[in-house]
Design a protein around this motif. Structure first.
Motif, PDB file in Angstrom:
ATOM      1  N   MET A   1       0.814  -1.209   0.000  1.00  0.00           N
ATOM      2  CA  MET A   1       0.000   0.000   0.000  1.00  0.00           C
ATOM      3  C   MET A   1       0.850   1.262   0.000  1.00  0.00           C
ATOM      4  O   MET A   1       0.579   2.211  -0.740  1.00  0.00           O
ATOM      5  N   VAL A   2       1.872   1.312   0.833  1.00  0.00           N
ATOM      6  CA  VAL A   2       2.740   2.492   0.883  1.00  0.00           C
ATOM      7  C   VAL A   2       3.424   2.700  -0.465  1.00  0.00           C
ATOM      8  O   VAL A   2       3.527   3.835  -0.953  1.00  0.00           O
ATOM      9  N   SER A   3       3.887   1.636  -1.094  1.00  0.00           N
ATOM     10  CA  SER A   3       4.530   1.746  -2.414  1.00  0.00           C
ATOM     11  C   SER A   3       3.555   2.311  -3.440  1.00  0.00           C
ATOM     12  O   SER A   3       3.917   3.202  -4.229  1.00  0.00           O
ATOM     13  N   ALA A   4       2.303   1.802  -3.450  1.00  0.00           N
ATOM     14  CA  ALA A   4       1.319   2.255  -4.431  1.00  0.00           C
ATOM     15  C   ALA A   4       0.946   3.717  -4.206  1.00  0.00           C
ATOM     16  O   ALA A   4       0.809   4.492  -5.173  1.00  0.00           O
ATOM     17  N   ILE A   5       0.782   4.117  -2.958  1.00  0.00           N
ATOM     18  CA  ILE A   5       0.400   5.509  -2.668  1.00  0.00           C
ATOM     19  C   ILE A   5       1.531   6.457  -3.019  1.00  0.00           C
ATOM     20  O   ILE A   5       1.303   7.547  -3.581  1.00  0.00           O
ATOM     21  N   LEU A   6       2.776   6.084  -2.719  1.00  0.00           N
ATOM     22  CA  LEU A   6       3.907   6.934  -3.089  1.00  0.00           C
ATOM     23  C   LEU A   6       3.998   7.103  -4.603  1.00  0.00           C
ATOM     24  O   LEU A   6       4.264   8.208  -5.113  1.00  0.00           O
TER      25      LEU A   6
ATOM     26  N   ARG B   1      -5.601  13.904  -0.483  1.00  0.00           N
ATOM     27  CA  ARG B   1      -6.099  12.641   0.069  1.00  0.00           C
ATOM     28  C   ARG B   1      -5.002  11.564   0.060  1.00  0.00           C
ATOM     29  O   ARG B   1      -4.898  10.764   0.996  1.00  0.00           O
ATOM     30  N   LEU B   2      -4.191  11.568  -0.978  1.00  0.00           N
ATOM     31  CA  LEU B   2      -3.110  10.589  -1.048  1.00  0.00           C
ATOM     32  C   LEU B   2      -2.084  10.816   0.056  1.00  0.00           C
ATOM     33  O   LEU B   2      -1.644   9.877   0.724  1.00  0.00           O
ATOM     34  N   VAL B   3      -1.693  12.072   0.245  1.00  0.00           N
ATOM     35  CA  VAL B   3      -0.701  12.372   1.284  1.00  0.00           C
ATOM     36  C   VAL B   3      -1.282  12.082   2.670  1.00  0.00           C
ATOM     37  O   VAL B   3      -0.578  11.567   3.549  1.00  0.00           O
ATOM     38  N   ALA B   4      -2.547  12.411   2.869  1.00  0.00           N
ATOM     39  CA  ALA B   4      -3.187  12.102   4.157  1.00  0.00           C
ATOM     40  C   ALA B   4      -3.224  10.600   4.394  1.00  0.00           C
ATOM     41  O   ALA B   4      -3.001  10.126   5.514  1.00  0.00           O
ATOM     42  N   SER B   5      -3.512   9.822   3.352  1.00  0.00           N
ATOM     43  CA  SER B   5      -3.514   8.362   3.476  1.00  0.00           C
ATOM     44  C   SER B   5      -2.138   7.852   3.866  1.00  0.00           C
ATOM     45  O   SER B   5      -1.997   6.996   4.750  1.00  0.00           O
TER      46      SER B   5
ATOM     47  N   GLN C   1      10.335  -1.978   8.963  1.00  0.00           N
ATOM     48  CA  GLN C   1      10.373  -2.593   7.641  1.00  0.00           C
ATOM     49  C   GLN C   1      10.091  -1.573   6.538  1.00  0.00           C
ATOM     50  O   GLN C   1      10.598  -1.708   5.421  1.00  0.00           O
ATOM     51  N   LEU C   2       9.291  -0.546   6.850  1.00  0.00           N
ATOM     52  CA  LEU C   2       8.932   0.443   5.837  1.00  0.00           C
ATOM     53  C   LEU C   2      10.044   1.459   5.593  1.00  0.00           C
ATOM     54  O   LEU C   2      10.163   2.001   4.483  1.00  0.00           O
ATOM     55  N   THR C   3      10.859   1.717   6.600  1.00  0.00           N
ATOM     56  CA  THR C   3      11.894   2.752   6.472  1.00  0.00           C
ATOM     57  C   THR C   3      12.853   2.493   5.309  1.00  0.00           C
ATOM     58  O   THR C   3      13.066   3.381   4.465  1.00  0.00           O
ATOM     59  N   PRO C   4      13.475   1.308   5.194  1.00  0.00           N
ATOM     60  CA  PRO C   4      14.374   1.090   4.052  1.00  0.00           C
ATOM     61  C   PRO C   4      13.650   1.148   2.714  1.00  0.00           C
ATOM     62  O   PRO C   4      14.220   1.595   1.708  1.00  0.00           O
ATOM     63  N   LEU C   5      12.375   0.696   2.691  1.00  0.00           N
ATOM     64  CA  LEU C   5      11.611   0.772   1.446  1.00  0.00           C
ATOM     65  C   LEU C   5      11.439   2.220   1.005  1.00  0.00           C
ATOM     66  O   LEU C   5      11.636   2.549  -0.174  1.00  0.00           O
ATOM     67  N   MET C   6      11.078   3.086   1.955  1.00  0.00           N
ATOM     68  CA  MET C   6      10.852   4.491   1.596  1.00  0.00           C
ATOM     69  C   MET C   6      12.149   5.181   1.187  1.00  0.00           C
ATOM     70  O   MET C   6      12.141   6.100   0.372  1.00  0.00           O
TER      71      MET C   6
END
Length: 642
Positions: free
Chosen positions: A564-569, A584-588, A601-606
């Motif tokens: 989800m984070v990858s798709a929203i970014l 809305r995307l940034v709020a999500s 786990q999300l930190t290295p991905l971002m």
């Protein structure tokens, strides 16, 4: 691994006498003098004249007043038999005491060994509740004498003010004396001989009184039960005490107050009292070389981390806070000041526009009439009748309330058959009116609640969603309407949970693809649905943080959140024209990252996706000048993105 059911049989040793006389005697309602036994592996085990074993319900206590389900045990029968053999030397007839070391002490140890749980607090707290009354304190010597096998002293008369407040006529002291003698004899008996005292008829089972919020401590007098508590709780605070210890009595209220305020609703923190004069408590204290009381030992994941000796109240409070902080560390984002993120409303975005319903009905009837060969148990005529007589009138009602004579299950049950028939006979290009009917109806609380009671295979929402997957050329109007329908499903908490959990796979596939759709209206609806999902998860996470439980929403949450984070970014990166959509995307994204249990786990991905660079680029966009948008993007970029 096989398991066995564990049950608690609860008996009232007074057979209703306590409930009748307690208010007059003590000024407090006491519903029973409780005897308990544990039932497991097809046997009932209890403590009186030693440990006794009978078929369930076959003891001299007769039929239990109530049966409490204590869950299942993974411990096998042979291991439990060995445990009973080991503790027989502690639970002997001469050690039995009605108040201090009794059947409930034994049952609590057994249940702790089998399941890691404790028996209900209204049972274990009864002696303390009783002795806290003037009458109970005055009666203590007589109970001690009877428990030791001596003659009871004269039953004391309750203080006049208690009698006046509770009842106009004091109870017959001879009756009470005989009743207490009978209780002691009946409690300690193994059933081989029965006391001759008269018993009142067995009362109708009643619900137990609610436990006092102040009584959150667990009593433990067995090493095996203590180890079970260590295994089943991340943080354990053990209070080694004695009834004759003055400093212990002084600090005990503080310990109980900490237990009340620091215990967690979902468990994980246990406050345990170990009276060294009771049962096999010396064996509990032995491995930790406890020789003086009060002594407090602090455990994290079963490992001793600290020891405190003496009645040092400030130090006790400090060490309890430190242990709980270490066991349940706050989220790394807790200390961040994020006013723009925290001001985001978690209310779902809903699509409330109501089209011309007569036009909608006419279009749907046209689609129905165009089907040359209608299949299924529901005919074309029946479908059209339900639409005209039930569905459209309901949607037209300004208040969208149900007719008083029609319960929801009866009123809406025809809708499922209608939806199934339409979905089976109409091509996907002609299904958007059905999805729009569901979108509108979901705004009604009663309709959305009815939808939440349907299992996934029968859920029209799930069925309409599944039709967007696995086929090419799904019409834009159907995709748009289903997105809006799914967004409206978040108006109901139970239905939102189904979307996020039961429909997660289909919902995610659909959402990820539509966030990058060529049509701006579809992308906006997808961003709205993404926001509703993130807002729902944020509510759950805030609730979990209040109970200090570090756990994900479900076992597959990490992979889902990465997707989800990858798709929203990616959607944020490609959005250059629509300010509301980008907002809305940034709020999500902000809500997903704020208290994510997977932030490590999300930190290295971002970092790999260059999330901060993507957001900083948007700060120069024209839509970023809108009030609040620039601040939100800046906060997420600077404080939530690596």
């Amino acid at each position: 691994m096989s398991t066995a059911q564990v049950q608690l049989y609860v008996y009232d040793l007074t057979n209703g006498l306590a409930r009748q006389l307690s208010m007059q005697l003590t000024g407090r309602q006491i519903d029973g003098i409780w005897h308990t036994s544990v039932v497991v592996f097809g046997r009932e085990i209890f403590y009186g004249m030693g440990i006794s074993i009978t078929p369930p319900g076959g003891s001299h206590h007769g039929r239990p007043l109530r049966v409490v389900d204590m869950g299942e045990t993974a411990i096998d029968e042979e291991t439990f038999e060995q445990y009973i053999m080991e503790i027989r030397e502690q639970y002997t007839a001469d050690k039995y005491h009605l108040l201090d070391f009794n059947c409930n002490t034994f049952t609590n140890d057994c249940v702790g060994f089998l399941t890691g749980k404790s028996i209900p607090e209204y049972i274990t707290s009864l002696p303390a509740d009783f002795l806290s009354t003037p009458f109970g304190a005055a009666l203590r010597p007589s109970i001690d004498a009877m428990s030791r096998g001596g003659a009871p002293s004269e039953i004391p008369t309750p203080p006049p003010e208690v009698v006046r407040a509770a009842a106009a006529v004091p109870p017959n002291s001879a009756l009470v004396t005989n009743a207490f003698r009978d209780v002691v004899a009946h409690a300690a008996s193994d059933g081989s001989s029965r006391s001759s005292g008269a018993y009142l008829p067995t009362p109708t089972p009643t619900s137990p009184r609610s436990p006092s919020n102040a009584m959150q401590t667990k009593n433990c007098s067995d090493p095996t039960s203590f180890q079970s508590l260590l295994r089943s709780n991340r943080a354990v605070i053990a209070f080694f005490t004695r009834a004759t210890c003055g400093p212990c009595r002084m600090i005990e209220p503080v310990f109980e107050d900490l237990a009340k305020n620091k215990s967690k609703p979902d468990g994980g923190v246990a406050f345990v009292k170990v009276d060294l004069a009771v049962g096999n408590s010396a064996a509990v204290a032995g491995p930790y070389v406890v020789r003086a009381t009060p002594t407090f030992i602090f455990f994290l994941d079963g490992r001793k981390t600290h020891e405190l000796r003496g009645a040092n109240v400030p130090e006790l409070r400090t060490q309890v806070d430190l242990l709980i902080y270490e066991a349940f560390p706050p989220h790394p984002h807790t200390a961040l000041s994020l006013p723009a993120v925290d001001s985001i409303s978690l209310n779902p975005i809903l699509f409330t526009n109501i089209p011309n319903l007569d036009t909608l009905l006419a279009k749907l009837n046209e689609f129905i009439d165009s089907v040359p060969s209608w299949t299924g148990a529901v005919t074309q005529a029946q479908v059209k009748q339900v639409l005209a007589k039930t569905v459209v009138p309901f949607l037209k009602a300004s208040s969208a309330t149900l007719p008083p004579s029609q319960p929801p299950t009866t009123y809406f049950d025809s809708w499922s058959a209608l939806a199934s028939s339409l979905a089976s006979n109409l091509p996907i290009s002609n299904l958007f009116p059905l999805a729009d009917i569901w979108r509108i109806a979901l705004l009604n609380p009663k309709f959305s609640e009815w939808n939440s009671t349907k299992s996934a295979p029968q859920n029209t929402i799930s069925m309409l969603l599944s039709k967007t997957l696995g086929s090419k050329g799904v019409p834009r109007n159907y995709i748009l309407t289903v997105l809006r329908m799914l967004s409206n499903a978040f108006s109901n908490t139970n239905l939102a949970q189904q979307c996020v959990v039961s429909m997660r796979s289909d919902l995610t596939t659909f959402l990820v693809s539509t966030l990058l759709h060529a049509d701006v209206a579809v992308r906006t609806a997808a961003a709205s649905l993404a926001f509703n999902v993130a807002g729902y998860l944020q509510k759950l996470r805030l609730e979990k943080m209040k109970s200090s439980r570090n756990s994900s929403i479900d076992p597959e949450g990490e992979e889902w959140e990465v997707e989800m984070v990858s798709a929203i970014l990616e959607a944020i990166n490609q959005e250059n024209t629509n300010g509301d959509l980008a907002h809305r995307l940034v709020a999500s994204l902000a809500l997903l990252l704020r208290f994510s249990p997977f932030i490590e786990q999300l930190t290295p991905l971002m970092e790999v996706l260059e999330s901060r660079s993507i957001l900083n680029t948007k700060l120069t966009s024209e839509y970023a000048t809108k009030p609040g948008v620039h601040k939100l993007i800046s906060e997420v970029s600077e404080k939530l993105c690596p």
